[in-house]
Design an enzyme around this catalytic site. Structure first.
Site, PDB file in Angstrom:
ATOM      1  N   SER A 132      43.810  55.849   2.298  1.00 48.33           N
ATOM      2  CA  SER A 132      44.957  56.631   2.757  1.00 48.33           C
ATOM      3  C   SER A 132      46.197  56.193   1.997  1.00 48.33           C
ATOM      4  O   SER A 132      46.310  55.022   1.603  1.00 48.33           O
ATOM      5  CB  SER A 132      45.173  56.433   4.263  1.00 48.33           C
ATOM      6  OG  SER A 132      46.423  56.965   4.671  1.00 48.33           O
TER       7      SER A 132
ATOM      8  N   TYR B 157      46.052  51.111  11.934  1.00 46.06           N
ATOM      9  CA  TYR B 157      45.483  51.905  10.839  1.00 46.06           C
ATOM     10  C   TYR B 157      46.060  51.469   9.492  1.00 46.06           C
ATOM     11  O   TYR B 157      45.308  51.249   8.534  1.00 46.06           O
ATOM     12  CB  TYR B 157      45.772  53.374  11.091  1.00 46.06           C
ATOM     13  CG  TYR B 157      45.140  54.336  10.109  1.00 46.06           C
ATOM     14  CD1 TYR B 157      43.809  54.701  10.243  1.00 46.06           C
ATOM     15  CD2 TYR B 157      45.887  54.871   9.065  1.00 46.06           C
ATOM     16  CE1 TYR B 157      43.229  55.592   9.348  1.00 46.06           C
ATOM     17  CE2 TYR B 157      45.314  55.760   8.164  1.00 46.06           C
ATOM     18  CZ  TYR B 157      43.979  56.115   8.312  1.00 46.06           C
ATOM     19  OH  TYR B 157      43.412  56.991   7.414  1.00 46.06           O
TER      20      TYR B 157
END
Length: 303
Positions: A176, A189
């Site tokens: 990501s 995350y």
């Protein structure tokens, strides 16, 4: 004599760097040769839904010999497996939590016995809880790290040795952009993805002298899946979520062209550059303008 050699290497070093830059520029401008996937067995973690499901479909479409799906929800795995099988590509699924080391090693053994050697490993499985540090449950924080970061250690250790023996393989990480530029409200995350990025960067460098075995890391912006449902940026017209089908297509193309790192969309490269060049106060203003500080306030995604 040693000093002469060192000076020689030092003088040649800038030329070597220039040649690498020129070679990369030529590759960028010219069509790149794509390797065939017709002998490859692809294993995708988190393969039952979201980006994983689209990856399975795209690898099958691009000619992979076999596709294997790992995940925690059998219903999703079965549905995706049936969809892939209907296209004519051999597909198998196994329920496996990549955050559980013993389960990964056991299921890897089952895969080798029932399906064969995995030659393309796609580490896609991930979770996000979407809370601040002080509002996060300790077990939830651990779960994110076990699945998003440590899970890649276990899967890679399980399948990479055979790839090295065969001199044929590829390790892929669906990461990501948040691994390079974090936001509040997703501290679990962002931390796990930063760890996964470091893992892949180290692994990529470590495999430079291993012919036939390559690595690819995909760094997408917010993707339109149920995982980040409810996330809202301030200017969605300027920063629209990515289509998971496009992310899958770009991932498979990166594997076929042996591209090490891919940022999606490419404009996010500017964000990465700004982070390294701008003072912290300027970065804070950019985040405020983009709505990064509040984008997780409406988060409703799944874990």
């Amino acid at each position: 004599m040693m000093d002469v050699r060192l000076w020689g290497c030092a003088l040649l070093f800038p030329l070597q760097i220039l040649l690498c830059v020129l070679r990369a520029a030529v590759r960028f401008l010219l069509p790149r040769r794509r390797k065939d996937l017709d002998t490859d067995v692809v294993l995708i973690t988190g393969g039952g839904r979201g980006i994983g499901r689209h990856l399975a479909k795209e690898f099958a479409k691009q000619g992979a010999r076999k596709v294997i799906l790992w995940g925690r929800t059998e219903k999703c795995l079965r549905e995706t497996c049936e969809e892939i099988s209907m296209t004519g590509t051999e597909c198998h699924y196994f329920v496996c939590d990549v955050g559980n080391r013993e389960e990964v090693y056991q299921q890897a053994k089952v895969v080798r016995e029932k399906v064969g050697d995995v030659t393309i490993l796609v580490n896609n499985a991930a979770v996000v809880h979407g809370k601040s540090l002080m509002n996060s449950d300790d077990d939830a924080l651990l779960k994110t790290q076990h699945i998003n970061a440590l899970g890649q250690f276990w899967t890679t250790k399980a399948f990479l040795p055979r790839m090295l023996e065969l001199c044929h393989g590829h390790v892929v990480c669906i990461n990501s952009i948040l691994s390079l530029s974090s936001i509040p409200g997703a501290i679990d995350y962002c931390t796990s993805k930063a760890s996964a990025y470091a893992f892949m960067e180290s692994l990529t460098l470590g495999l430079l002298d291993c012919p036939g075995v390559d690595c690819t890391t995909i760094l997408p912006f917010h993707t339109d899946t149920e995982m980040f449902q409810g996330m809202r940026v301030r200017f969605p017209q300027l920063f629209p979520p990515l289509n998971p089908e496009m992310v899958a297509q770009r991932t498979v193309d990166a594997v076929r062209t042996n591209t090490a790192f891919v940022v999606l969309p490419w404009t996010m490269q500017f964000l990465v550059a700004l982070k390294r060049l701008m003072p912290q106060c300027a970065l804070e203003e950019i985040h405020k303008f983009a709505g990064s500080y509040t984008c997780m306030n409406t988060f409703k995604g799944r874990t």
